[in-house]
Each structure stands twice: as C-alpha cells, then as structure tokens.
Design an enzyme around this catalytic site. Structure first.
Site, mmCIF file in Angstrom:
data_model
loop_
_atom_site.group_PDB
_atom_site.id
_atom_site.type_symbol
_atom_site.label_atom_id
_atom_site.label_comp_id
_atom_site.label_asym_id
_atom_site.label_seq_id
_atom_site.Cartn_x
_atom_site.Cartn_y
_atom_site.Cartn_z
ATOM 1 N N SER A 117 58.079 56.864 13.938
ATOM 2 C CA SER A 117 58.932 56.055 13.108
ATOM 3 C C SER A 117 59.907 56.648 12.362
ATOM 4 C CB SER A 117 58.220 54.914 12.100
ATOM 5 O OG SER A 117 57.425 54.086 13.360
ATOM 6 N N LYS A 120 63.558 55.876 12.883
ATOM 7 C CA LYS A 120 64.131 54.572 12.018
ATOM 8 C C LYS A 120 65.268 55.018 11.173
ATOM 9 C CE LYS A 120 60.450 51.100 12.739
ATOM 10 N NZ LYS A 120 59.433 51.988 13.598
ATOM 11 N N SER A 175 57.695 49.694 8.357
ATOM 12 C CA SER A 175 57.777 50.093 9.774
ATOM 13 C C SER A 175 57.978 49.210 10.805
ATOM 14 C CB SER A 175 57.064 51.341 9.809
ATOM 15 O OG SER A 175 57.612 52.348 10.779
#
Length: 438
Positions: A117, A120, A175
């Site tokens: 993640s 991101k 997340s």
C-alpha cells in the site's frame, strides 16, 4: 582636350568640396550640443538572500555518483564525526533530505520489490489535484467491484454519499482499497488511473515502478523500489494537501446518518501497539501484503530540516520492525546533518543538470558579470547595456538615446560626390566620341 578638361575641372571641384566638408573632422572643434537627458536609473533589485545585495551565492557543486545507488551494499560517505549508519534488516532502504533531495545513505536503493500500500502515495500524487475536497459523490455498485480478496477496507458503501475528503481519509488512514476504487472510478477508471500513475512516476524520475493495481494490491509484475518510494514521499510532503491527510492520526468516517472513528495505521503517527509516536512525524504511508512483507515511507521534521525514509520488507523482528528500523534511520539522518556527503539524489537527472546550470550562471553573476532581466537588458547600465533597449525601458517610448561625445560629420558624403563627378565626366567623354565632328 575637352574631355581632359572636364575631368580636371570635376576632380578639382570635388577635391575642394571634400576639403571644406572634412575640415571639422581634421581639427575644428564640434559645436556644442544640447544636452540629452540620460535615461532614468532602473530601480534597485531586491536582495534575494540574507546579506546579499543581488543574489545568494549558489552552493558549491558536490559530485554525486548516481551509479552508487545501483549497488547492493550500504552506500554512505561519512565525514569526520559522522555517526555510525544503522544496519536495518530490510531488503532495501533509503534516507534522504526532503528539502535538497540528497540521498544521505541507502542500501539496494533500486532493487525492484512489491510495494504493497505504499503505492498509494503515487496514487494520491496523481489524483489529488483533480478533485475538490468538498465535492460530494454517491457511490455505485460498479465502483466497488474488483476489490482484491483480503484487502484493507474503510467501509465505503453503495448508495452512500461521501465528500472527497472522506474518501482520502479512507485511503491514507485505513489504507482502504474500497476508497481507492471509488476515487479511481471518479477519475476515468481503473486502467486509466494505472496509466496516469505510471506517467506521474516517470515525470518524477521514478523509473523502477510498474503500476498494475493502483491500490498496491499484489499483482503480477507490479514493483517499485525504496528509491522510488522516497521520491514519492518527498513529493508528497511538499504538497500541503497531501501532508494534511498523511499526518492525520484520527478522523470520523461517515456511515449515512452517523459516523465512526478511524485511526491511521502508521504506528509512527499514532504511537499505537507500543511503537511510540516519532517526534516531528509527518507521515507518510505504510503497507503490507504476504508477498511484499511490511513496507513504509516515513517523513519527519526537526527545525528547518525534513527527512524522508523508505523501508522495504524487513527480514527480522516481526510485523512492527519496519517502524523501528525507520525510526533508527530517521534518528541517524538528523544526527548526521553536515557529517556525510550525499551518495545520490532523488531529483531527476535533468533537474539536477538544470540546477547546476542555474548555479553556474549565478556564480558568474556573483563574480562580477552583469545580471540581466528577462528581456536580456543589462539592469546596471554601463558599456555593456544596449542603449536603445535601456532608453525604451527606462526613459519611455520616444526618448532619444545619447550620441557618443566628439562625433563629427561623416566623410562618406564628400567621397560619394567625388565618385559622382568622375562618373559624369566619363559619360561626357563617351558621348563626345559618338558625336561626329563637322
């Protein structure tokens, strides 16, 4: 005889005219001229740096071998008194100055690994500028399809209306891959978002990253590197909106007529699970998948200095080791200020070359060269200043430029008269040859 006489008279007349007209050049003083007002002085330039009347002296160029970051071992150039660099168990890591972009130390910086993640961060850099935080969006069922099994979720529901800022809180704090899917759908779709992220990565100089799934979910061929993640983190903390989201510890997430609290999963921000909140922490983003292991981009500020670190897949210490290893790297980076030479840069190579060119130009200016404005006109005047340009700029349209002192009449006119007289004599001679004598 007639022709000879004509030529002789023309030459004598021309010589006399030349003598008269050239007399002022030879000796006579030039008549006094009416003084021409000098152009008004241009306003003084503001100082661009402390203690500098014009512009700050650029920093001395320091050679950085970018190839060092391609090596696998720990890369650091300590000076006298530098603290010992930590030895994290992570497969790769980077410590960099977020202000200058200088990489202070690194290990396997360009090793390509799954980012989880932390990708991101690139997702946010790509889409944040295109949506107003206060805008509202009602989620459809299609926007929540295709979310990977086992994904982290913030709880976005079909038919609910959310502010864009709520969705971004879901991305940064929880997340939430569901929030990522909705924002991607609002931005042209999943594949389009992946392409835009790829373009953004290349624009930032991040060449190791390949985007397949914008939320960071494991996908075949999806990779990044500690170097690229540090590039994304540096770009993020320079954006106030990005910084506001990634540094938020707690927020309320709407659920129709009520809301519930969400907490940032980055333990350096919240101090959860016994990790301890890092002093001066800004964020940025953590991640985990079974394939990527634990990954983290962290940034912190002390005084006027901001550092960014990236840590990918620690091999020891359990699930919280990524935070402790990032903490050690941040501590070392602040302690090593001014005691290490950079081993690389987070800036794209072209940006580095441009900055060096600007620095060289600035150094030339500081060394006595004339500084010019955007029009290329010398702002200090002097012999190097184009008179017409200075006159038009300072004195206004129609202002006459001052002529050089002591200039007299040109000798070009008498010489042209002599040539004309000789030509007339030759024409007369040719005409008389044609006329038959009686």
């Amino acid at each position: 005889m007639i022709v000879t006489s004509a030529v002789r008279h023309a030459a004598a007349g021309s010589a006399a005219m030349l003598l008269v007209l050239s007399a002022p050049v030879a000796g006579a003083a030039t008549p006094p001229r009416a003084p021409v007002a000098a152009p008004a002085a241009l306003p003084a330039l503001p100082a661009l740096g402390p203690g500098s009347p014009t512009e700050p002296t650029p920093p001395a160029r320091r050679f950085m071998d970018r190839a060092r970051l391609d090596r696998n071992g720990t890369q650091v150039q300590p000076l006298a008194g530098a603290p010992a660099v930590p030895t994290p168990s992570a497969l790769s890591w980077v410590v960099a100055d977020a202000g200058t972009g200088e990489v202070l130390a690194a290990r396997a910086a360009h090793r390509k690994l799954p980012p989880a993640s932390t990708l991101k961060t690139l997702f946010a850099l790509t889409l944040l500028p295109h949506h107003e935080a206060s805008a509202r969006h009602t989620v459809t069922d299609e926007e929540l399809t295709g979310i990977g099994e086992g994904s982290s979720l913030v709880g976005v529901k079909e038919g609910y209306t959310y502010r864009v800022s709520d969705l971004w809180n879901g991305v940064f704090l929880s997340s939430g891959n569901d929030a990522v899917h909705v924002l991607a759908a609002m931005s042209g779709g999943w594949e389009s978002t992946a392409r835009r992220m790829q373009e953004k990565a290349r624009a930032l100089g991040a060449v190791d990253t390949r985007v397949v799934s914008p939320d960071g979910y494991d996908a075949p061929g999806q990779v990044s590197s500690a170097y690229d993640l540090a590039v994304f983190g540096r770009a993020g903390v320079r954006d106030p909106e990005f910084t506001r989201y990634c540094s938020t510890a707690y927020a309320d997430f709407p659920a129709g007529s009520w809301s519930y609290g969400i907490a940032n999963t980055n333990r350096l921000v919240t101090g959860a699970d016994g990790v301890g909140r890092y002093p001066g922490i800004i964020g940025v983003k953590n991640g985990y998948t079974s394939n990527a292991g634990n990954t983290l981009v962290a940034a912190a500020r002390r005084g006027d200095r901001t550092l960014v670190v990236s840590v990918m897949n620690p091999q020891a210490g359990g699930g919280l080791a990524v935070y402790e290893e990032a903490r050690d790297l941040l501590d070392w980076g602040f302690a090593a200020a001014g005691k290490v030479e950079p081993v690389g840069s987070l800036l794209p190579a072209k940006s580095e070359e441009s900055r060096e060119a600007v620095g060289a130009a600035g150094a030339a200016g500081a060394g006595g060269g004339k500084r010019t404005d955007a029009r290329g006109v010398s702002v200090r005047g002097g012999a190097g200043a184009p008179a017409a340009a200075l006159g038009a700029t300072a004195a206004g349209p129609g202002a006459a430029a001052e002529e050089p002192a002591g200039a007299g009449p040109s000798v070009a006119l008498p010489l042209s008269l002599v040539g004309s007289a000789c030509a007339a004599a030759l024409v007369l001679w040719a005409w008389r040859r044609r006329v038959p004598r009686a």
